[in-house]
Design an enzyme around this catalytic site. Structure first.
Site, PDB file in Angstrom:
ATOM      1  N   CYS A 180      -1.480   5.221  -5.500  1.00 22.25           N
ATOM      2  CA  CYS A 180      -2.340   4.350  -4.576  1.00 22.25           C
ATOM      3  C   CYS A 180      -2.277   2.861  -5.262  1.00 22.25           C
ATOM      4  O   CYS A 180      -2.731   3.022  -6.527  1.00 22.25           O
ATOM      5  CB  CYS A 180      -3.869   5.025  -4.437  1.00 22.25           C
ATOM      6  SG  CYS A 180      -5.059   3.808  -3.640  1.00 22.25           S
TER       7      CYS A 180
ATOM      8  N   THR B 119       0.714  -1.177   0.050  1.00 16.41           N
ATOM      9  CA  THR B 119      -0.067   0.256   0.131  1.00 16.41           C
ATOM     10  C   THR B 119       0.795   1.202   0.187  1.00 16.41           C
ATOM     11  O   THR B 119       1.974   1.267   0.850  1.00 16.41           O
ATOM     12  CB  THR B 119      -1.033  -0.017   1.215  1.00 16.41           C
ATOM     13  OG1 THR B 119      -1.464   1.203   1.614  1.00 16.41           O
ATOM     14  CG2 THR B 119      -0.269  -0.338   2.620  1.00 16.41           C
TER      15      THR B 119
END
Length: 230
Positions: free
Chosen positions: A197, A83
Site C-alpha cells: 500500500c 496506488t
C-alpha cells in the site's frame, strides 16, 4: 525524456512521495537542474473510497480510464498509477488510454527475485491482501509464494491505512501493531515484506523492521523515472 502521466490522489499523502521520489531519481541520474517531465491527475479520494467499499470496480475503472485519457490528451506518454489497490482496474486504464502502463507489481517483484527471495509477506488494504489481482500476478508471473496476515491482522492493517495514514496521522501504537503483524508473517515463513500500500511507508521502513522490506511506492517511482529517461 518522456512525459509521465501520474494518476494520484488515492491518497494524496503517498502521491507526494511519488512526485518527490521520481524527481530525486532524475536528479540522481542526470544531475544539475534536471527534473522529471510529468503530468498529474489527482482524484478526490472520498468518492473513489466509496466505490471501493461498495465493490463498484466497474465505475472506478471507468473513472480512472477517463482520467488516463485526459493525461494522454495533455501529452502523457505512459501512465503510472500511484496506488496499489486501484491496480485492480489496471486493464481498464490500459484499454482506455492505449498508453504504456507501468504496473506496480512488476518492478517490485523483479527486485525480490533478484534478491533471491521466494516467499513474501504482503501488507496492504484488505482489497490488495484478499483479491486475486495482486497475489496472482506475483505468483503466476514471478513464481513467488505470498503470505498475508490472518483476519485480525488484515483488519488492523486495513483500518490503520484508511483511518490514519490516508489522513496523515502517524501513531506509535499503530507502528507497534504493524510490527506484531509482521512478526506473525515471519513466523509463518515470510522471507521478506512487501509494503503493498503506498501509504504504509509513511509508518514503517526497513530500519525498524525484522524482515527485508520492499516499498512499492519508492520502487514504482524509481521505475517510472528510469522508464522516462530510457
Amino acid at each position: 525524456m518522456k512525459t509521465i502521466g501520474l494518476l494520484g490522489g488515492m491518497s494524496w499523502e503517498s502521491t507526494v512521495t511519488y512526485y518527490k521520489a521520481i524527481n530525486q531519481r532524475v536528479r540522481e541520474r542526470k544531475g544539475g537542474l534536471h527534473s522529471a517531465q510529468c503530468l498529474m491527475f489527482s482524484f478526490d479520494f472520498a468518492p473513489i473510497e466509496k466505490l471501493q467499499r461498495d465493490g463498484n470496480w466497474k465505475e472506478a475503472g471507468r473513472l480512472l480510464g477517463n482520467a488516463a485519457n485526459q493525461l494522454k490528451a495533455a501529452g502523457a506518454e505512459g501512465i503510472v498509477l500511484c496506488t496499489n489497490t486501484m491496480h485492480v482496474v489496471s486493464e481498464d486504464i490500459e484499454n482506455a488510454s492505449q498508453l504504456p502502463f507501468l504496473h506496480i507489481v512488476d518492478p517490485t517483484a523483479k527486485r525480490i527475485v533478484e534478491a533471491g527471495f521466494k516467499t513474501v509477506g504482503l501488507l496492504g488494504t484488505r482489497f490488495t491482501m484478499e483479491k486475486e489481482f495482486y497475489i496472482s500476478r506475483l505468483a503466476a508471473k514471478y513464481g513467488l509464494s505470498v503470505i498475508v496476515p490472518d483476519e485480525e491482522g488484515r483488519t488492523i492493517v486495513h483500518d490503520i491505512i484508511y483511518k490514519e495514514l490516508c489522513n496523515g496521522i502517524i501513531r506509535e501504537a499503530s507502528r507497534d501493531a504493524y510490527h506484531k503483524v509482521i512478526a506473525d508473517l515471519a513466523k509463518n515463513g515470510a522471507e521478506c515484506l512487501i509494503l503493498g500500500c503506498t501509504e504504509i511507508g509513511l509508518l514503517i521502513n526497513e530500519k525498524d523492521c525484522q524482515l527485508p522490506v520492499f516499498d512499492t511506492t519508492t520502487i514504482h517511482a524509481i521505475a517510472a523515472a528510469d522508464w522516462a529517461m530510457e
